[in-house]
Scaffold this motif. Structure first.
Motif, mmCIF file in Angstrom:
data_model
loop_
_atom_site.group_PDB
_atom_site.id
_atom_site.type_symbol
_atom_site.label_atom_id
_atom_site.label_comp_id
_atom_site.label_asym_id
_atom_site.label_seq_id
_atom_site.Cartn_x
_atom_site.Cartn_y
_atom_site.Cartn_z
ATOM 1 N N SER A 76 0.832 -1.194 0.000
ATOM 2 C CA SER A 76 0.000 0.000 0.000
ATOM 3 C C SER A 76 0.866 1.244 0.000
ATOM 4 O O SER A 76 2.032 1.208 0.422
ATOM 5 N N LEU A 77 0.301 2.336 -0.453
ATOM 6 C CA LEU A 77 1.093 3.568 -0.566
ATOM 7 C C LEU A 77 1.649 4.020 0.773
ATOM 8 O O LEU A 77 2.772 4.525 0.854
ATOM 9 N N LYS A 78 0.870 3.838 1.820
ATOM 10 C CA LYS A 78 1.356 4.309 3.127
ATOM 11 C C LYS A 78 2.496 3.445 3.657
ATOM 12 O O LYS A 78 3.289 3.900 4.496
ATOM 13 N N ASP A 79 2.589 2.180 3.178
ATOM 14 C CA ASP A 79 3.672 1.307 3.622
ATOM 15 C C ASP A 79 4.869 1.344 2.685
ATOM 16 O O ASP A 79 5.904 0.759 2.988
ATOM 17 N N THR B 285 7.778 2.838 1.713
ATOM 18 C CA THR B 285 8.696 3.872 2.210
ATOM 19 C C THR B 285 10.083 3.799 1.569
ATOM 20 O O THR B 285 10.909 4.667 1.803
ATOM 21 N N LYS C 159 4.843 4.264 -7.819
ATOM 22 C CA LYS C 159 3.398 4.182 -7.708
ATOM 23 C C LYS C 159 2.825 3.438 -8.910
ATOM 24 O O LYS C 159 3.111 3.775 -10.058
ATOM 25 N N THR D 186 -3.726 3.285 -4.944
ATOM 26 C CA THR D 186 -3.625 2.761 -3.580
ATOM 27 C C THR D 186 -2.382 1.922 -3.348
ATOM 28 O O THR D 186 -2.087 1.585 -2.201
#
Length: 879
Positions: A32-35, A37, A43, A47
């Protein structure tokens, strides 16, 4: 990487990993984008992002790649190269090193290009390679990678010194495949079957497909001639179904009927890849050369009897969102309708295909639709968004729950209508009925008359109107007057329009009510139509000072000033300027006002045809200022126009007549509001109109709608209103106890005998409780009680145990319902039963049916305990 084709492939056993390859092989992990890093992430959707885990650049001239299909923590690749070698490789140290698989090379005897390589999905130690033609060699080689001994120890993965000489001496033996196929032929593509581990389909020599059983590799099990030998793929859900392509043609095959393809799909461009979706049955994806979209083919089979009809295909194009041409795609092995694409620029896209959905709306206004293969989504009245849906069934149900149409007073139903036209109609119906009941409509043969009925237009029995010249009282010594017409019927018509101004106070109160409702322009226009110019000016001046200025025109004080300068001189400058400026006014009532003041020769067309003016006001104006001939002509034209439009305001003209039925039918055609037309018909139509087939259709449709919503209370009240229209018509009996032999109603026969016995008792016969053990019609015995084995025969209902009182009259005090304990009681499943008291007592201690050999658990079919408690309560009440 220009000139090199880029490929992408999901790992079949790692749901979050995939590879891409061209000149190099890259391993990615999706998160996921939030994970995501890491710096090397990119991208791939709104999501998700792809993190680059590893790169393998040790192999050149890569022609095909396949991923090891068994669930292992690491990824093992089989790479087919331009020289024919199949190399097993990984991304760094893995568990496969200990097995000696990493770096293993499977080398054919003669070098030529490797066109395809595929792991066996069942026996994962087998790998098949398809090669170009060599005249003295085979083109399909089958290798068993685990038959080779280890090349190193299990600890380090490096070759051991003691083993090196032994391995070199057996190199030639180890390199031999376990099976060889296609001597002096070319293998363009091949594919394993998913459940038949020894079966292989091969596209060979650009002219036929061969289905081979490796248990007898010397003989082809089946074959078919075709040029579609490229890109062979087997349906993961059906081993009998496979697909291949050539140029711009895709062929779908069934191995049970292999003579010809069951389906051929033609495209405008050459096909470069086809893949079956692993999460959807019969969904085939295809990619065309130089295309930015994918084509999906939903293949649907139809079977009629024992014959298979030609498959039907639904085609769909999806655009993953890249502007560059797509070079490859891959379905996700487990996530439904999810795929990866890679473009010529190297852009990777993680995309979910949104399918055509099937939407269904239940009679309870619940909306359900498909969301993928396994999920159904539902919206009902318990969801917040449901109330925001502008759906007519939602409105109908909300009205029905509020008892719309069932309120005792007609005007109360108008307040529940949530629509201005319906509200005005219900209020007008209340006004019309009130005028009839208080005697204001004497001589009118209708309980809810319309204007045409009151004026007797259809019967051509006009009573002749009196013409009166009415002066402008506010103009001082004005010599001009306005001609108006008066008659008894016109007065009644104006009362139906709400213009009952027999006194000055009634007009004032009516205008005050309009002002209180914020209808200032309407009040001013009606004041002018009644020759009260100064009152109209005062109303407009008060409107200009009103607090609701945002809802009113900003120039009302100027309009009032213009009215104050009114002159009845036909050649005045005031009249000339008003004619030029009237059309610029935004308010229809103001335009009608100046049209009336500037009319010539009693030509009021601009007033009567002003659609923004309410119908009742236009009709009342016509009844005041038009002659009999013009009035009749205008009302007929207006009726036809409103009927054609389905405008409910036309009921003012038609009343409850056959013309009113026609208007409501047109309204129904336009709005689909079967609820309102049904309730209006039941509440106000006479009995002869209720028998109209159109009205019966409305009523039946609305009853079905109430039943579908399970609004039994509203349905019962609706039926009560309907039956009240025909009090002499009794509804037929719908439920009765019938004989198993003749089918006659036992209860009806009993009631007849009871009446006869009652007559005998009134003549002095001895009254006794009526008992029957057989059908009164055919004399066949009635069923026995499963407990006491006595024929059931005590009638339910009123027992007429009449006795003579001291005055010689029969006493009705002893009339009572039959004892509940003797009522007929049956299980609706096994059809066994008996007396209610006996069955209640039995099921207090048992769950199965009391009849021998019957295993029906009657008491568990419903809430038996609650039913038993209710039966016991009723029995106690009767005692």
């Amino acid at each position: 990487m220009s000139g090199v084709r880029l490929e992408v492939q999901w790992s079949p056993v790692h749901p979050d990993k995939f590879i891409t390859w061209g000149t190099e092989i890259f391993l990615y992990e999706v998160a996921s984008l939030k994970d995501a890093t890491k710096l090397a992430c990119s991208k791939v959707s709104d999501t998700t992002a792809a993190n680059l885990l590893a790169t393998n650049s040790n192999h050149h001239y890569v022609k095909c790649v396949d991923i090891y299909p068994q669930p292992e923590p690491d990824i093992l690749l089989a790479i087919g190269q331009a020289n024919g070698k199949v190399v097993l490789t990984t991304f760094g140290p893995t568990a496969f090193d200990a097995l000696g698989l990493t770096g293993k090379e499977l080398v054919p005897r003669h070098a030529r290009q490797c066109n395809t390589v595929a792991w066996n999905p069942v026996d994962s130690n087998l790998i098949a390679a398809g090669l170009d033609k060599y005249k003295a060699d085979h083109s399909v080689l089958l290798w068993d990678v685990l038959k080779c001994p280890h090349h190193g120890d299990g600890r380090t993965g490096m070759p051991s010194v003691s083993y090196q000489h032994h391995a070199a001496s057996q190199a030639l033996e180890l390199a031999r495949p376990v099976a060889e196929l296609g001597l002096s032929e070319t293998a363009h593509s091949l594919a394993w079957f998913n459940t038949q581990s020894r079966s292989l389909i091969i596209g060979m020599n650009n002219k036929h497909l061969k289905l081979v059983d490796l248990r007898d590799s010397n003989k082809a099990v089946n074959s078919t001639p075709t040029k579609a030998v490229y890109g062979l793929v087997v349906d993961p859900h059906n081993d009998h179904q496979l697909a291949s392509f050539v140029e711009n043609q895709i062929s779908v095959w069934d191995t049970r009927n292999f003579e010809k393809p069951v389906l051929t799909l033609i495209h405008s461009k050459p096909v470069i890849k086809v893949l079956w979706c692993p999460t959807r049955h019969n969904l085939l994806g295809s990619l065309l050369r130089d295309s930015t979209s994918l084509h999906l083919h939903d293949i649907q089979y139809t079977v009629v009897g024992n014959d298979e009809v030609e498959p039907f295909v639904q085609e769909q194009s999806v655009h993953p969102g890249t502007a560059n041409n797509i070079t490859s795609f891959s379905w996700h092995p487990t996530h439904e309708n999810r795929l990866l694409t890679i473009a010529l620029s190297g852009t990777i896209t993680d995309y979910v295909v949104f399918e055509r959905i099937t939407i269904n709306c239940s009679p309870n206004t619940e909306i359900v639709w498909t969301h993928g293969r396994w999920i159904l989504k539902l919206i009902n009245d318990k969801v917040a968004v449901f109330n925001s849906l502008d759906d007519i069934l939602v409105i109908f149900k909300r009205r029905a729950l509020n008892d719309y149409g069932l309120k005792p007073e007609l005007w109360q139903n108008g307040d529940l209508a949530e629509e201005e036209s319906l509200k005005n109609l219900w209020h007008w119906l209340y006004l019309s009925r009130s005028l009839v009941e208080d005697g204001s409509m004497r001589g009118v043969d209708s309980k809810l008359p319309g204007i045409r009925c009151v004026l007797k237009i259809d019967s051509n029995e006009t009573d002749g109107s009196e013409m009166i010249s009415k002066p402008w009282v506010d103009l001082g010594k004005s010599i001009n007057t306005v001609r108006i017409y008066r008659s008894e019927n016109r007065e009644k018509a104006m009362q139906l329009c709400g213009w009952k101004f027999d006194k000055e106070s009634s007009l004032t109160s009516f205008l005050d009510r309009l002002e209180s409702e914020g209808l200032y322009t309407r009040a001013a226009a009606i004041a002018v139509f009644n020759m009260k110019l100064r009152k109209a000016i005062d109303i407009l001046n008060r409107a200009a000072l009103s607090q609701n200025k945002q809802q009113l025109p900003s120039n009302l004080n100027i309009v009032a000033m213009a009215l104050s300068g009114f002159s009845d001189d036909r050649s005045s400058m005031w009249r000339e300027l008003c004619l030029a400026s009237r059309s610029r006014l935004s308010e229809p009532y103001l335009r009608a006002t100046f049209a009336f003041l500037t009319a010539e020769a009693d030509n009021y067309e601009n007033v009567l045809n002003e659609s923004g003016v309410a119908v009742e006001d236009r009709v009342a104006f016509a009844c005041t200022f038009l002659s009999d001939v013009k009035l009749n002509e205008y009302l007929k034209q207006l009726t036809a126009k409103l009927t054609e439009e389905g405008d409910l305001a036309g009921i003012l003209l038609t009343g409850t007549s056959s013309d009113g039925v026609q208007l409501l039918q047109r309204y129904l055609d336009v709005t689909r509001d079967v609820q309102s037309v049904s309730l209006l018909a039941v509440r106000v139509f006479p009995r002869e109109l209720l028998l109209d087939s159109r009205v019966q259709n409305w009523i039946d449709s609305y009853r079905v709608l109430l039943d579908a919503w399970r609004l039994w209370n509203q349905r019962a009240h609706f039926d009560i209103l309907l039956n009240a229209c025909s009090p002499n018509d009794k509804a037929p009996q719908q439920i009765f106890v019938s004989c198993n032999f003749c089918g006659k109603s036992i209860s009806a026969q009993m009631q007849g005998i009871i009446r006869n016995r009652g007559a005998y008792a009134r003549l002095g016969a001895t009254s006794q409780k009526l008992k029957m053990s057989s059908c009164p019609q055919c004399r066949k015995p009635l069923p026995r009680c499963a407990i006491c084995l006595v024929h059931m025969g005590t009638p339910s209902g009123l027992q007429n145990n009449n006795s003579m009182n001291s005055n010689g009259r029969s006493s009705t005090a002893n009339n009572k319902m039959a004892e509940f304990s003797s009522w007929f009681t049956f299980c609706q499943s096994c059809r066994h039963g008996g007396h209610a008291a006996h069955m209640t007592h039995w099921f207090r201690e048992h769950s199965e049916c009391p009849v021998t050999f019957c295993t029906c658990r009657c008491s568990s079919l419903d809430t038996a305990r609650e039913a038993a408690s209710i039966i016991t309560h009723i029995a106690r009440v009767q005692q």
